[in-house]
Structures are given as structure tokens and as C-alpha cells.
Motif scaffolding. Structure first.
Motif, PDB file in Angstrom:
ATOM      1  N   LEU A  23       0.472  -1.108  -0.345  1.00 39.41           N
ATOM      2  CA  LEU A  23       0.271  -0.380  -0.089  1.00 39.41           C
ATOM      3  C   LEU A  23       0.691   1.244   0.110  1.00 39.41           C
ATOM      4  O   LEU A  23       1.773   1.098   0.899  1.00 39.41           O
ATOM      5  CB  LEU A  23      -1.015   0.178   1.614  1.00 39.41           C
ATOM      6  CG  LEU A  23      -1.803  -1.296   0.983  1.00 39.41           C
ATOM      7  CD1 LEU A  23      -3.086  -0.776   2.811  1.00 39.41           C
ATOM      8  CD2 LEU A  23      -3.104  -1.455   0.021  1.00 39.41           C
ATOM      9  N   ASP A  27      -2.948   4.997   1.428  1.00 42.43           N
ATOM     10  CA  ASP A  27      -3.904   4.001   2.083  1.00 42.43           C
ATOM     11  C   ASP A  27      -3.029   3.276   3.119  1.00 42.43           C
ATOM     12  O   ASP A  27      -4.658   3.009   3.554  1.00 42.43           O
ATOM     13  CB  ASP A  27      -3.443   3.083   0.545  1.00 42.43           C
ATOM     14  CG  ASP A  27      -4.430   3.668  -0.554  1.00 42.43           C
ATOM     15  OD1 ASP A  27      -5.098   4.211  -0.479  1.00 42.43           O
ATOM     16  OD2 ASP A  27      -4.474   3.034  -1.274  1.00 42.43           O
ATOM     17  N   GLN A 453      -6.994   2.527  -9.264  1.00 42.23           N
ATOM     18  CA  GLN A 453      -5.960   2.914  -8.475  1.00 42.23           C
ATOM     19  C   GLN A 453      -4.887   3.555  -9.338  1.00 42.23           C
ATOM     20  O   GLN A 453      -3.985   3.855  -8.599  1.00 42.23           O
ATOM     21  CB  GLN A 453      -5.354   0.835  -8.282  1.00 42.23           C
ATOM     22  CG  GLN A 453      -6.281  -0.080  -7.791  1.00 42.23           C
ATOM     23  CD  GLN A 453      -6.525   0.700  -6.552  1.00 42.23           C
ATOM     24  OE1 GLN A 453      -5.912   1.396  -5.549  1.00 42.23           O
ATOM     25  NE2 GLN A 453      -7.827   0.083  -6.119  1.00 42.23           N
ATOM     26  N   ALA A 479      -8.119   7.824  -7.072  1.00 40.78           N
ATOM     27  CA  ALA A 479      -7.528   7.980  -6.258  1.00 40.78           C
ATOM     28  C   ALA A 479      -6.816   8.308  -7.418  1.00 40.78           C
ATOM     29  O   ALA A 479      -5.422   8.310  -6.595  1.00 40.78           O
ATOM     30  CB  ALA A 479      -7.175   5.805  -5.800  1.00 40.78           C
TER      31      ALA A 479
END
Length: 564
Positions: A23, A27, A453, A479
Motif C-alpha cells: 500500500l 492508503d 488505483q 484515487a
């Protein structure tokens, strides 16, 4: 079980920690807030190293107050990596270092000449990085940092051109007068007026150094002495030499480095003297160990030496040949993709203009595990047809740059009934750069760029993008943390509003030369941006620069970098 109830799978702590290592920092902070168990897991040392505390004049007082008044929250400030930015010696900084210093392993001094307060507060320091130190502190002509007081110090970086000569000389003398026992990495700038001192320093630590970076500003003169120094680098794993080093000095370096050093990473970016003979010598000498080669702007390289990359094919995972204009498709295929190659992960072929569609097809078919690919300005090779080879074959891609590939259109990114390989098939993509792809329009943002993502996106000089496309972008790429939309003349204040409302993780925004923007865009940033750290709005005539700077400084001090 209620439909709305979420039950986390029962997994060993080690498995959760391994998952969390993938991550990004943002995140990881969100995972921290899920439950008490995850909160504890995200604070293990291996994950704590992903966080970094940046101390500036704007948050120093708040950090000091937390330390003095809110002891329970102090543990959240403890980081192994700390950057001091735009600071000078002051009481509050001393207080912060007294509390946090015992945990700091990496310290970066960015425009912060605060050497005099470091000595007694950093017992675990392993890495010291100096950048943008054009002067010492006002009224102080001494640098009283004693590097030997950091018993665990392993790495010193002072090659930045913006670090004053006085500071570099002092630290070099410091390294030589009282040797540090554990030095493994040195990053130095080589000028003629300090060549003897640099040689003495490297000679002293030669037997322990594993990583050496030498940024050459002027050609070295004492070739014979250098020859003896390079012979002593028996533990070296990483070598970086850039700049105007000269043919003779480069020859001495490569020939006298011991073969038993087993070099793994070699960076010779900008070494114009590197020719085919040197390259073949490197590949033969370290064929059993080399894993990474950076050879950007090495204009003398041709297919003759590139074909010999097959000698390291089984180990080489990183290759940078950007601007190596004499290299051709035939040499590349022979060297790294004559057959299937599952080792290559990172490949940069930027500005190699002699490539073709057929080359892209063969390359993507034979290098299936690529995670990073840069084909900037490979205009003849990168077309709607060839990008579909990329989307079909390179499912592991995380970083893709197609800057200035002007033959790409919406159909290439979206796919057609005859070619269904759309860019959205790259599910793991984190970075996408399409600057200068002027045939891309709102259609791509609405139908192609659907990445949950995606972290970084660049769309400069895409003249057909407007508010309608931005509306799709913020919906399908929620994101995004870094967004660059420069010189897109249909971008308006309403687009900026859509961006700041629709991208809650946004940390860097660059809308330079979007000439239709006004002060309203600044107001939207001030009102709605909670996470923004960098803002670039150069070339916009409607902005009152001094007024904007004052407003941001007063109301948004967390925006650390502003360019107007």
C-alpha cells in the motif's frame, strides 16, 4: 448475517503485514483507521519506514505543542524518516529533536542549515541527506556537526549542486579527521578544487563502501591516484558516475574496479565517453552480477554493444537507454528480447526514434513481466495498433509513459470492435503519462481511463480535453494523488472545481498554461483542497501572483510548494 455487515478474513499477522507493504502511504493511513487490530499492525517497524515527517516553519509550533501538552499523541509523530525544510536553529526545533531524535534513522536537511543542534539528539541516525543549502545560517560561520557522534551512520549524500562549497568541505574534513566505522554509501560532487580531499575520503572508506555516487563537475586531473583508489573498492555493489569525467578517467575507473566487487547496479547517465568497447568490457567483467544499467544520453552506444546485453539477460531487470539515438530495434531485440525474457521489469527507451510497430509487438510479447515502460517520443513505433499490443501483453504494468506519441488517438485507448484491448485492461496501472498526445479528447477520459488505483496522471498539451472529460476523470479515477493538465486551453475554473471536489486524495496539482483560469480557481483550491501539498499554476495571466502567495501562505500553509 446482515447484508451491511463486513467481516474481515482471519489471517495471520504476518500475512496482513505483507499485504500492507504493497500500500502507498495514503492508503496505509486509511487502513490504520479501520480497527484497533489494523492500527497496531500498521505501526510495525517495516511499515513505519514508509512514513515520513516533514517539519516546516508552518507546523513546527504545532508539533512542539503536541510534545508539550498532548503526550498520548506523541507516538503518532515518531518517524524513522524526517525532513527539516526551510528551518534555522531555534528553541522549538531543539525541543522536537530532543523528543523525536532517538527514533530518527534518515534525516534530510532541505534549506535547513541546522548542523549545530544535531550532535546529541540522533543516536540511531543511519543516513544524512543534504539538499539546497546555498548558505550557512545567518551570523554563524561554523558547522559544528560531528559525524563521528552518529555511531550508526552508514550513508552521507552531499552531491547536490545547491549545497554550498563551505558545507561540503567541512563535512569531508569531518569524515576524514575522525573516521566513522560503518560508512557504506557516499554521494559526492567532484570539482577540481576539492579533488584531493575527495580522493583522500574515498581512499579511507574504500574497503567498506558498497554504494558510491560521483557527480563530476570538472575533469579529474590526477589519474594515477584514482587508479589506486578504484582498486580498493572490493565491496562495491552500486556505482554511479555522471557528468564530464573524461575518457581516460572513465577508463581507469572501469578497468581498476575489482571483478570480485560483483557490481549489481551501474549508472553512467550522461557519460558521453561511454562507447561500445567500454560497454562490452562492463558486460563481460560483471556478467554474473549486474542487474541494473542506467545509460541515458550515452550517444556513442550502438547495436554492436547493445547486442551483448544477452550476456546479462538472466539477471538484468532494469535498463535505461533513453536518448541513445544510435540504438535500433534490431540491436534491442538481439540483446534483451531474442526470446522470452521474464527477468526484465523496468525499460526506458525514451527518444529512440528508429523503432517500429513490429518491434513493439515482439518486445511486449517477449517481455511479459514489465512493470515500467517508457516510450516517450517514439513516434513512429507508438500507434493505435502498437499500444494495443502493450495493453494485451503487459498485464503487470504499473508505470507507462507515452509522452509525445502523437499518433495515438481515442480509438487506441478505448479499443474498437476489431481491437478490444483497451488501456483499462491494465488493472495494476499506477502512473500514466500522455503529455503531448494531442489527438486524445474527452472520449478517452469518459470511456478509456477507468482505473480505481491510478495515482499519477499527466495530460499536457491535450487540447481537446474540457469540463466534460474532467467530469469522467474524477468519477473513474478517484484515487489520483498527482494530476498534471498543462497547456490544455479548454480547461476552465469549473474544471478545477470538479477536480478539487472529486479527488479527495489529491496532493499535487499542475494546471500551468491553462490560460482560461482565473482567481476563482485559487478560491476553489483554498476552500476544498484538504490534502494538497504542491500547486503549480505558471503562465496564467489572470492571477495576481503576490496576492495569491499571501493568501496561500496565510490560509493554506500545508501547501509546501507553490509555483505561479
Amino acid at each position: 448475517m446482515d447484508d451491511d455487515e463486513i467481516v474481515l478474513p482471519v489471517l495471520p499477522n504476518e500475512v496482513w503485514i505483507t499485504i500492507f507493504t504493497y500500500l502507498p502511504f495514503g492508503d496505509l493511513q486509511q487502513a490504520n483507521a479501520v480497527c484497533k487490530h489494523w492500527c497496531e499492525l500498521t505501526r510495525v517497524p517495516v511499515l513505519r519506514r514508509k512514513s515520513k515527517l516533514v517539519i516546516t516553519p508552518y507546523n513546527l509550533m504545532d508539533i512542539c505543542k503536541i510534545i508539550k501538552c498532548q503526550v498520548l499523541f506523541c507516538k503518532y509523530l515518531s518517524c524513522e524518516s524526517v525532513e527539516l525544510r526551510d528551518l534555522e536553529v531555534q528553541e522549538n526545533l531543539v525541543i522536537v529533536l530532543e523528543y523525536l531524535g532517538s527514533r530518527i534513522r534518515q534525516l534530510k536537511l532541505n534549506k535547513s542549515p541546522v548542523f549545530s543542534i544535531l550532535n546529541d539528539h540522533l543516536p540511531e541516525l543511519e543516513e544524512l541527506i543534504l539538499t539546497h543549502l546555498p548558505r550557512i545560517q545567518n551570523g554563524n560561520n561554523t558547522i559544528s556537526a560531528d559525524l563521528y557522534k552518529f555511531p550508526n551512520l552508514k550513508s552521507v549524500h552531499m552531491s547536490c549542486a545547491n549545497v554550498t562549497y563551505y558545507i561540503k568541505i567541512h563535512l569531508l574534513l569531518n569524515l576524514t579527521l575522525v573516521p566513522c566505522k560503518n560508512i557504506e554509501r557516499l554521494s559526492l560532487e567532484l570539482n577540481s578544487d576539492q579533488e584531493d580531499l575527495i580522493m583522500y575520503t574515498l581512499d579511507m572508506y574504500a574497503h567498506s563502501l558498497r554504494h558510491v555516487e560521483i557527480i563530476v563537475r570538472s575533469k579529474p586531473s590526477t589519474i594515477v591516484k584514482w587508479q589506486e583508489i578504484f582498486k580498493k573498492f572490493t565491496q562495491l555493489k552500486v556505482l554511479k558516475i555522471t557528468g564530464n569525467c573524461g575518457y581516460k578517467w572513465l577508463k581507469v575507473a572501469l578497468e581498476n574496479l575489482p571483478k570480485e566487487s560483483r557490481l549489481q547496479k551501474i549508472d553512467l547517465n550522461g557519460c558521453l565517453e561511454l562507447n561500445d568497447d567500454f560497454m562490452k568490457f562492463i558486460l563481460n567483467k560483471w556478467s554474473q552480477s549486474v542487474e541494473s544499467l542506467d545509460l541515458m544520453v550515452c550517444h556513442c552506444l550502438t547495436d554492436e554493444s547493445i547486442k551483448q546485453l544477452k550476456l546479462v539477460k538472466d539477471k538484468l531487470y532494469h535498463l535505461n537507454l533513453a536518448y541513445c539515438c544510435r540504438v535500433t530495434a534490431r540491436g534491442l531485440l538481439k540483446g534483451i528480447a531474442e526470446s522470452a525474457n521474464d527477468k526484465m521489469l523496468n525499460l526506458n527507451l525514451s527518444h529512440i526514434t528508429g523503432l517500429s510497430e513490429e518491434f513493439i509487438f515482439l518486445l511486449t510479447e517477449r517481455l511479459p513481466n514489465l512493470t515500467s515502460l517508457n516510450l516517450e517520443n517514439c513516434r513512429e513505433a507508438v500507434t493505435d495498433r502498437s499500444v494495443n499490443f502493450i495493453f494485451s501483453n503487459l498485464r503487470h504494468l504499473r508505470h507507462l509513459s507515452l509522452n509525445d506519441c502523437v499518433r495515438i488517438t481515442d480509438d487506441g485507448l478505448i479499443g474498437t470492435e476489431y481491437s478490444m484491448s483497451a488501456v483499462s485492461r491494465l488493472k495494476r496501472l499506477e502512473t500514466l503519462s500522455l503529455r503531448g498526445c494531442r489527438n486524445i479528447s474527452n472520449r478517452s477520459l469518459l470511456k478509456a481511463l477507468k482505473f480505481q488505483q491510478l495515482r499519477r496522471l499527466t495530460l499536457g498539451y491535450c487540447y481537446k480535453i474540457s469540463s466534460r472529460g474532467i467530469e469522467g476523470l474524477v468519477e473513474y479515477c478517484p484515487a489520483l494523488e498527482e494530476l498534471t493538465i498543462t497547456s490544455c486551453f479548454m480547461i476552465s475554473d469549473d474544471c478545477v472545481l470538479q477536480i478539487v471536489l472529486g479527488l479527495p486524495r489529491l496532493r499535487k496539482l499542475n494546471v500551468s498554461n491553462c490560460v482560461n483560469l482565473t482567481m476563482r480557481s485559487i478560491d476553489y483550491v483554498m476552500t476544498y483542497c484538504k490534502t494538497l501539498r504542491e500547486l503549480c499554476m505558471n503562465g496564467i495571466d489572470a492571477l495576481e501572483v503576490e496576492q495569491v502567495q499571501q493568501k496561500l501562505l496565510k490560509q493554506k500553509p500545508q501547501i509546501l510548494k507553490v509555483e505561479l
